[in-house]
Design an enzyme around this catalytic site. Structure first.
Site, PDB file in Angstrom:
ATOM      1  N   LYS A 143      -1.433 -14.303  34.540  1.00 22.35           N
ATOM      2  CA  LYS A 143      -2.750 -13.831  35.090  1.00 22.35           C
ATOM      3  C   LYS A 143      -2.483 -14.549  36.210  1.00 22.35           C
ATOM      4  O   LYS A 143      -3.676 -14.148  37.291  1.00 22.35           O
ATOM      5  CB  LYS A 143      -3.143 -14.863  34.353  1.00 22.35           C
ATOM      6  CG  LYS A 143      -5.095 -15.511  34.280  1.00 22.35           C
ATOM      7  CD  LYS A 143      -5.705 -16.681  33.272  1.00 22.35           C
ATOM      8  CE  LYS A 143      -7.180 -16.196  33.523  1.00 22.35           C
ATOM      9  NZ  LYS A 143      -7.668 -17.104  33.025  1.00 22.35           N
TER      10      LYS A 143
ATOM     11  N   GLU B  97       8.854 -19.433  35.998  1.00 25.03           N
ATOM     12  CA  GLU B  97       9.635 -18.750  34.994  1.00 25.03           C
ATOM     13  C   GLU B  97       9.235 -16.895  35.450  1.00 25.03           C
ATOM     14  O   GLU B  97      10.422 -16.356  35.575  1.00 25.03           O
ATOM     15  CB  GLU B  97       9.280 -18.653  33.314  1.00 25.03           C
ATOM     16  CG  GLU B  97       9.741 -20.551  33.287  1.00 25.03           C
ATOM     17  CD  GLU B  97       8.007 -21.649  33.173  1.00 25.03           C
ATOM     18  OE1 GLU B  97       7.552 -20.825  33.736  1.00 25.03           O
ATOM     19  OE2 GLU B  97       8.106 -21.876  31.956  1.00 25.03           O
TER      20      GLU B  97
ATOM     21  N   GLY C  63      -5.456 -17.146  29.364  1.00 22.95           N
ATOM     22  CA  GLY C  63      -4.083 -16.310  28.722  1.00 22.95           C
ATOM     23  C   GLY C  63      -3.853 -15.969  27.583  1.00 22.95           C
ATOM     24  O   GLY C  63      -3.562 -15.761  27.315  1.00 22.95           O
ATOM     25  N   ARG C  64      -3.840 -17.284  26.468  1.00 21.72           N
ATOM     26  CA  ARG C  64      -3.590 -17.368  25.507  1.00 21.72           C
ATOM     27  C   ARG C  64      -4.631 -16.167  24.677  1.00 21.72           C
ATOM     28  O   ARG C  64      -4.384 -15.698  23.429  1.00 21.72           O
ATOM     29  CB  ARG C  64      -3.496 -18.545  24.910  1.00 21.72           C
ATOM     30  CG  ARG C  64      -5.266 -20.072  24.961  1.00 21.72           C
ATOM     31  CD  ARG C  64      -4.106 -20.766  24.622  1.00 21.72           C
ATOM     32  NE  ARG C  64      -5.413 -21.749  24.758  1.00 21.72           N
ATOM     33  CZ  ARG C  64      -5.793 -22.452  25.509  1.00 21.72           C
ATOM     34  NH1 ARG C  64      -5.108 -22.439  26.966  1.00 21.72           N
ATOM     35  NH2 ARG C  64      -7.034 -23.997  25.895  1.00 21.72           N
TER      36      ARG C  64
ATOM     37  N   GLU D 266      -2.385 -24.888  22.267  1.00 21.25           N
ATOM     38  CA  GLU D 266      -2.737 -25.638  23.406  1.00 21.25           C
ATOM     39  C   GLU D 266      -4.067 -25.327  24.028  1.00 21.25           C
ATOM     40  O   GLU D 266      -4.337 -25.566  24.514  1.00 21.25           O
ATOM     41  CB  GLU D 266      -2.493 -24.095  24.288  1.00 21.25           C
ATOM     42  CG  GLU D 266      -2.226 -24.067  25.729  1.00 21.25           C
ATOM     43  CD  GLU D 266      -1.679 -23.099  26.181  1.00 21.25           C
ATOM     44  OE1 GLU D 266      -0.310 -23.603  27.139  1.00 21.25           O
ATOM     45  OE2 GLU D 266      -1.829 -22.518  26.592  1.00 21.25           O
TER      46      GLU D 266
ATOM     47  N   HIS E 162      13.548 -21.095   0.655  1.00 22.66           N
ATOM     48  CA  HIS E 162      13.916 -21.237   0.586  1.00 22.66           C
ATOM     49  C   HIS E 162      14.606 -22.354   1.611  1.00 22.66           C
ATOM     50  O   HIS E 162      15.918 -22.772   2.244  1.00 22.66           O
ATOM     51  CB  HIS E 162      15.495 -19.698   0.766  1.00 22.66           C
ATOM     52  CG  HIS E 162      15.532 -19.472  -0.330  1.00 22.66           C
ATOM     53  ND1 HIS E 162      15.345 -19.434  -1.734  1.00 22.66           N
ATOM     54  CD2 HIS E 162      14.199 -17.989  -0.561  1.00 22.66           C
ATOM     55  CE1 HIS E 162      15.222 -17.850  -2.873  1.00 22.66           C
ATOM     56  NE2 HIS E 162      14.451 -18.013  -1.812  1.00 22.66           N
TER      57      HIS E 162
ATOM     58  N   LYS F 177       4.847 -29.187  35.143  1.00 21.81           N
ATOM     59  CA  LYS F 177       5.444 -28.131  35.917  1.00 21.81           C
ATOM     60  C   LYS F 177       5.608 -28.846  37.391  1.00 21.81           C
ATOM     61  O   LYS F 177       6.481 -28.231  38.233  1.00 21.81           O
ATOM     62  CB  LYS F 177       4.088 -27.254  36.239  1.00 21.81           C
ATOM     63  CG  LYS F 177       4.323 -26.479  34.667  1.00 21.81           C
ATOM     64  CD  LYS F 177       2.893 -25.134  34.925  1.00 21.81           C
ATOM     65  CE  LYS F 177       2.190 -24.818  33.692  1.00 21.81           C
ATOM     66  NZ  LYS F 177       1.359 -23.537  34.215  1.00 21.81           N
TER      67      LYS F 177
END
Ligand code: F6P
Length: 526
Positions: free
Chosen positions: A200, A206, A261-262, A347, A378, A489
């Site tokens: 975005k 990254e 973004g999310r 977030e 399990h 960041k």
């Protein structure tokens, strides 16, 4: 907007919680009191049925929850979101992901335009009229992005594997750890690989690092920089930065700052999904989300699924000492769903101040976690059944497996899912041996749908998005910013500088300096 604790309903809710927490109170007794309880506390939107009858809710506590919703102006907040008001107040933006799913987009012609551009591109890749620099068809797509530019598309693409277009494989690379990109590229041919750079902001470290490494890998084979145009496309609000990176202007797909973004898998960020499942199926995904949007916007609070479920989580967080929610899809294709939800949920709701900047007076977003069932049974289900934590569980199941000749095996899966919610609710409290006693009285929601289709997945995701919004409105926090992630960041930049020069290292705190010095010493070892 007031703090929720100022609502008269807050005190009532505390009393309801005390009533439900009395030693002799049994959750399953609510079914004896009200034989139609399943009908009263379940609902359907599209094909998605949500059963919340195994929760601490009755008509009196529900009335208080609905009063709280009214006191916190929830109906107005829902209307404001759909109207495009600046509900993201700290960034002065709307949060209009619902507009991306409107079928005829008269409000935002640019949304329809971008969908058309995506459709043409997807079609060209699928019909092989879009080829690589050696004129070979594209066989592999690598999406490079992180957070919202990765988790939603990756989860949906994996969940809908049964709908994948043959001959094209979509991969996802997010981590700046070079092993991630390396392990994907090791299997690929540069001549038939297409990279989708999804960011975005187009400033995310990254994604920049991985995109640059991917371009280097590509150019080692392709040689000519002009070949990049047929192998790299980008999605961003920051089209200039994408062009500066070297993306051909014709290969840029826009998105807008009013898409968080999310909340962005519905935008051009969904391009890898459309490449994986075809454009008609991508439109089905949007349509399923739109069905849930209509339900959320138009249904009375009493029968509104995201509202009811959001209010229950508020209730548990405030009065049951609930620190987390487990989400357990009894569906292997949905194994990544909890990871995707972690960003959406934490977030959005991991906030400690209200919209006006004052410190919250209630607990807010709890931890969300989970894995696919039956695997979870399990490992961590022991804690859910007999541990000291109060953890509401969301179960998700589909009537059909989508796998031929699997009816018996799939029924075992469904039987396990339903048994777990029953065991959590009823337990085995009468058992003499304390080690074998299962207390029960542990609530859960069960979502069921006929099959895992694009439309049903769209509805399920949209339900969680709206549930998150409901909780944020009740807590009076902003679900659409994420200032907390910025500090890390910024610090990573000075830490990175520490590798390069002793002066920067000297300014670090003693712990970071000690660790960095040791890492640098070990860097040299083979
Ligand atoms: O993790 C912080 C964050 O800003 C997320 O909100 C976002 O989804 C992610 O980074 C990636 O951002 P972008 O799409 O701008 O690269």
């Amino acid at each position: 907007m007031t703090s929720p604790i100022d609502s008269a309903a807050w005190q009532q809710l505390q009393e309801h919680a005390q009533r439900f927490q009395r030693r002799d109170f049994r959750l399953d007794s609510l079914f004896t009191d009200d034989p139609k309880r399943f009908q009263h506390y379940s609902g359907q939107a599209g094909e998605l049925l949500a059963d919340y009858s195994k929760h601490f809710i009755d008509s009196a506590s529900q009335a208080s929850l609905l009063q709280l919703a009214q006191d916190q102006d929830l109906p107005a907040a829902i209307a404001a979101m759909f109207a495009g008001a600046e509900i993201n107040n700290t960034e002065q933006r709307a949060a209009l992901h619902v507009a991306l799913r409107e079928p005829a987009n008269n409000r935002f012609p640019e949304v329809a335009e971008t969908l058309n551009k995506m459709q043409q591109f997807v079609q060209a890749v699928h019909d092989k009229s879009w080829t690589g620099y050696t004129d070979k068809a594209i066989t592999d797509v690598v999406n490079i992005g992180i957070g919202g530019s990765d988790l939603g598309p990756a989860m949906v693409s994996e969940a809908l594997a049964a709908f994948h277009v043959p001959g094209l494989t979509v991969h996802f690379v997010s981590n700046v750890d070079p092993n991630h990109l390396h392990s994907v590229l090791a299997r690929l041919d540069p001549a038939t690989t297409l990279f989708v750079i999804a960011s975005k902001s187009f400033t995310t470290l990254e994604t920049h690092q991985n995109a640059a490494a991917a371009r280097r890998w590509f150019l080692q084979s392709a040689g000519e920089a002009s070949h990049v145009a047929r192998h790299f496309v980008a999605i961003s609000t920051n089209l200039d930065a994408a062009a500066d990176f070297g993306i051909d202007p014709g290969n840029l797909f826009p998105m807008w700052d009013w898409v968080g973004g999310r909340y962005s898998l519905w935008s051009a960020i969904g391009l890898p999904i459309a490449l994986a499942i075809g454009f008609d199926n991508f439109r089905e995904l949007l349509a399923g989300a739109h069905t849930m949007d209509q339900h959320f916007r138009d249904t009375d609070l009493r029968d509104n699924l995201p509202v009811q479920l959001g209010l229950l989580t508020v209730f548990y967080t405030a009065f049951f000492n609930a620190h987390s929610t487990a989400v357990v899809p009894y569906s292997q294709p949905l194994a990544q769903f909890p990871s995707y939800l972690q960003q959406l949920y934490m977030e959005s709701l991991g906030k400690r101040v209200r919209k006006d900047g004052s410190v919250v007076e209630t607990n807010t977003g709890e931890v969300l976690w989970g894995t696919a069932g039956t695997n979870g049974q399990h490992s961590y289900f022991q804690l859910l059944h007999q541990g000291c934590e109060f953890t509401p569980v969301d179960f998700i199941a589909f009537a059909q497996s989508g796998v031929a000749d699997s009816a018996e095996q799939h029924r075992h899966l469904l039987a396990n899912c339903l048994s777990q919610s029953l065991a959590l609710m009823s337990g085995k409290p009468g058992e003499d041996n304390p080690h074998k006693q299962v207390p029960g009285n542990r609530p859960s929601t069960t979502f069921i749908m006929p099959a895992l289709t694009p439309g049903n997945l769209g509805s399920l995701i949209a339900l969680y998005e709206h549930k998150v919004y409901v909780q944020s409105v009740i807590w009076d926090i902003n679900a659409f910013d994420q200032w907390g992630v910025e500090l890390g960041k910024i610090l990573s930049k000075s830490m990175f500088a520490g590798f390069g020069n002793a002066e920067s290292r000297a300014q670090l705190d003693p712990s970071s300096a000690g660790l960095l010095n040791q890492l640098m010493a070990w860097e040299e070892q083979t």
